[in-house]
Motif scaffolding. Structure first.
Motif, mmCIF file in Angstrom:
data_model
loop_
_atom_site.group_PDB
_atom_site.id
_atom_site.type_symbol
_atom_site.label_atom_id
_atom_site.label_comp_id
_atom_site.label_asym_id
_atom_site.label_seq_id
_atom_site.Cartn_x
_atom_site.Cartn_y
_atom_site.Cartn_z
ATOM 1 N N MET A 1 0.904 -1.314 -0.090
ATOM 2 C CA MET A 1 0.000 -0.152 0.138
ATOM 3 C C MET A 1 0.958 1.140 -0.129
ATOM 4 N N ASN A 2 1.868 1.399 0.942
ATOM 5 C CA ASN A 2 2.724 2.485 0.958
ATOM 6 C C ASN A 2 3.625 2.704 -0.270
ATOM 7 N N GLY A 3 3.886 1.638 -1.097
ATOM 8 C CA GLY A 3 4.495 1.851 -2.565
ATOM 9 C C GLY A 3 3.646 2.425 -3.471
ATOM 10 N N TRP A 4 2.407 1.977 -3.416
ATOM 11 C CA TRP A 4 1.699 2.774 -4.318
ATOM 12 C C TRP A 4 1.506 4.230 -4.038
ATOM 13 N N ILE A 5 1.331 4.674 -2.894
ATOM 14 C CA ILE A 5 1.370 5.977 -2.567
ATOM 15 C C ILE A 5 2.853 6.806 -2.932
ATOM 16 N N ILE A 6 3.826 6.113 -2.447
ATOM 17 C CA ILE A 6 4.888 6.586 -3.090
ATOM 18 C C ILE A 6 5.273 6.889 -4.475
ATOM 19 N N ALA A 7 4.899 5.746 -5.079
ATOM 20 C CA ALA A 7 4.720 5.580 -6.414
ATOM 21 C C ALA A 7 3.863 7.191 -7.141
ATOM 22 N N GLY A 8 2.864 7.165 -6.624
ATOM 23 C CA GLY A 8 1.907 8.257 -7.059
ATOM 24 C C GLY A 8 2.498 9.427 -6.889
ATOM 25 N N LEU A 9 3.070 9.684 -5.746
ATOM 26 C CA LEU A 9 3.749 11.010 -5.243
ATOM 27 C C LEU A 9 4.913 11.284 -6.360
ATOM 28 N N LEU A 10 5.690 10.356 -6.576
ATOM 29 C CA LEU A 10 6.748 10.660 -7.525
ATOM 30 C C LEU A 10 6.309 10.754 -8.888
ATOM 31 N N LEU A 11 5.106 10.120 -9.384
ATOM 32 C CA LEU A 11 4.665 10.387 -10.587
ATOM 33 C C LEU A 11 4.155 11.922 -10.618
ATOM 34 N N LEU A 12 3.504 12.174 -9.483
ATOM 35 C CA LEU A 12 2.971 13.515 -9.651
ATOM 36 C C LEU A 12 3.993 14.622 -9.501
ATOM 37 N N ILE A 13 5.406 14.464 -8.859
ATOM 38 C CA ILE A 13 6.201 15.459 -8.733
ATOM 39 C C ILE A 13 6.977 15.347 -10.191
ATOM 40 N N GLY A 14 6.993 14.203 -10.726
ATOM 41 C CA GLY A 14 7.713 14.220 -12.080
ATOM 42 C C GLY A 14 6.977 15.070 -13.133
ATOM 43 N N PHE A 15 5.431 14.783 -13.088
ATOM 44 C CA PHE A 15 4.675 15.413 -13.749
ATOM 45 C C PHE A 15 4.675 16.975 -13.746
ATOM 46 N N LEU A 16 4.778 17.427 -12.472
ATOM 47 C CA LEU A 16 4.896 19.055 -12.040
ATOM 48 C C LEU A 16 6.189 19.497 -12.735
ATOM 49 N N LEU A 17 7.132 18.818 -12.581
ATOM 50 C CA LEU A 17 8.373 19.106 -12.914
ATOM 51 C C LEU A 17 8.642 19.347 -14.402
ATOM 52 N N VAL A 18 7.777 18.505 -15.129
ATOM 53 C CA VAL A 18 7.906 18.587 -16.680
ATOM 54 C C VAL A 18 6.936 19.522 -17.225
ATOM 55 N N LYS A 19 5.644 19.620 -16.731
ATOM 56 C CA LYS A 19 4.655 20.606 -17.089
ATOM 57 C C LYS A 19 4.784 21.729 -16.663
ATOM 58 N N GLY A 20 5.292 21.912 -15.267
ATOM 59 C CA GLY A 20 5.254 23.088 -14.726
ATOM 60 C C GLY A 20 3.935 23.394 -13.725
ATOM 61 N N ILE A 21 4.070 23.958 -12.667
ATOM 62 C CA ILE A 21 3.104 24.304 -11.515
ATOM 63 C C ILE A 21 2.276 25.428 -12.376
ATOM 64 N N PRO A 22 1.118 25.345 -12.145
ATOM 65 C CA PRO A 22 0.169 26.313 -12.702
ATOM 66 C C PRO A 22 0.513 27.601 -11.758
ATOM 67 N N VAL A 23 0.680 28.754 -12.369
ATOM 68 C CA VAL A 23 0.697 30.105 -11.726
ATOM 69 C C VAL A 23 -0.421 30.511 -10.840
ATOM 70 N N ARG A 24 -1.629 30.220 -11.278
ATOM 71 C CA ARG A 24 -2.958 30.695 -10.852
ATOM 72 C C ARG A 24 -3.005 29.934 -9.281
ATOM 73 N N LEU A 25 -2.760 28.443 -9.652
ATOM 74 C CA LEU A 25 -2.842 27.761 -8.370
ATOM 75 C C LEU A 25 -1.815 27.946 -7.261
ATOM 76 N N MET A 26 -0.710 28.289 -7.753
ATOM 77 C CA MET A 26 0.252 28.690 -6.564
ATOM 78 C C MET A 26 -0.377 30.153 -6.021
ATOM 79 N N HIS A 27 -0.812 31.014 -6.736
ATOM 80 C CA HIS A 27 -1.359 32.359 -6.244
ATOM 81 C C HIS A 27 -2.328 32.087 -5.214
ATOM 82 N N VAL A 28 -3.160 31.149 -5.589
ATOM 83 C CA VAL A 28 -4.289 31.018 -4.720
ATOM 84 C C VAL A 28 -3.950 30.211 -3.237
#
Length: 87
Positions: A1-28
């Motif tokens: 179970m913990n492996g899936w959570i870590i894999a999901g978080l790493l996937l999310l971090i990788g996606f945000l590094l490639v795509k970029g964090i939306p500016v509006r989201l960071m502002h809010v």
């Protein structure tokens, strides 16, 4: 179970590094964090000075959000709840 959570978080971090964090989201998120922090400070000083009058509002996420969003009327409403409803 913990492996899936870590894999999901790493996937999310990788996606945000490639795509970029939306500016509006960071502002809010930044404004929300700032308001909650100000709410915490208001509650701290209210409890500091309200202790001489026997007033105390617990400091938690709910009260910090209420005071952060409403400001002084939020402190007034939580004080009224504390006095008249809770006891």
């Amino acid at each position: 179970m913990n492996g899936w959570i870590i894999a999901g978080l790493l996937l999310l971090i990788g996606f945000l590094l490639v795509k970029g964090i939306p500016v509006r989201l960071m502002h809010v998120l930044g404004k929300g964090t700032m308001k909650i922090t100000i709410g915490l400070l208001f509650l701290f000083f209210f409890n500091l000075f309200g202790a001489s009058f026997g007033l105390h509002i617990p400091i938690n996420v709910f009260t910090a959000v209420i005071v952060g969003l409403l400001g002084i009327p939020g402190i007034a409403s939580l004080t009224a709840l504390q006095i008249f409803v809770i006891g």
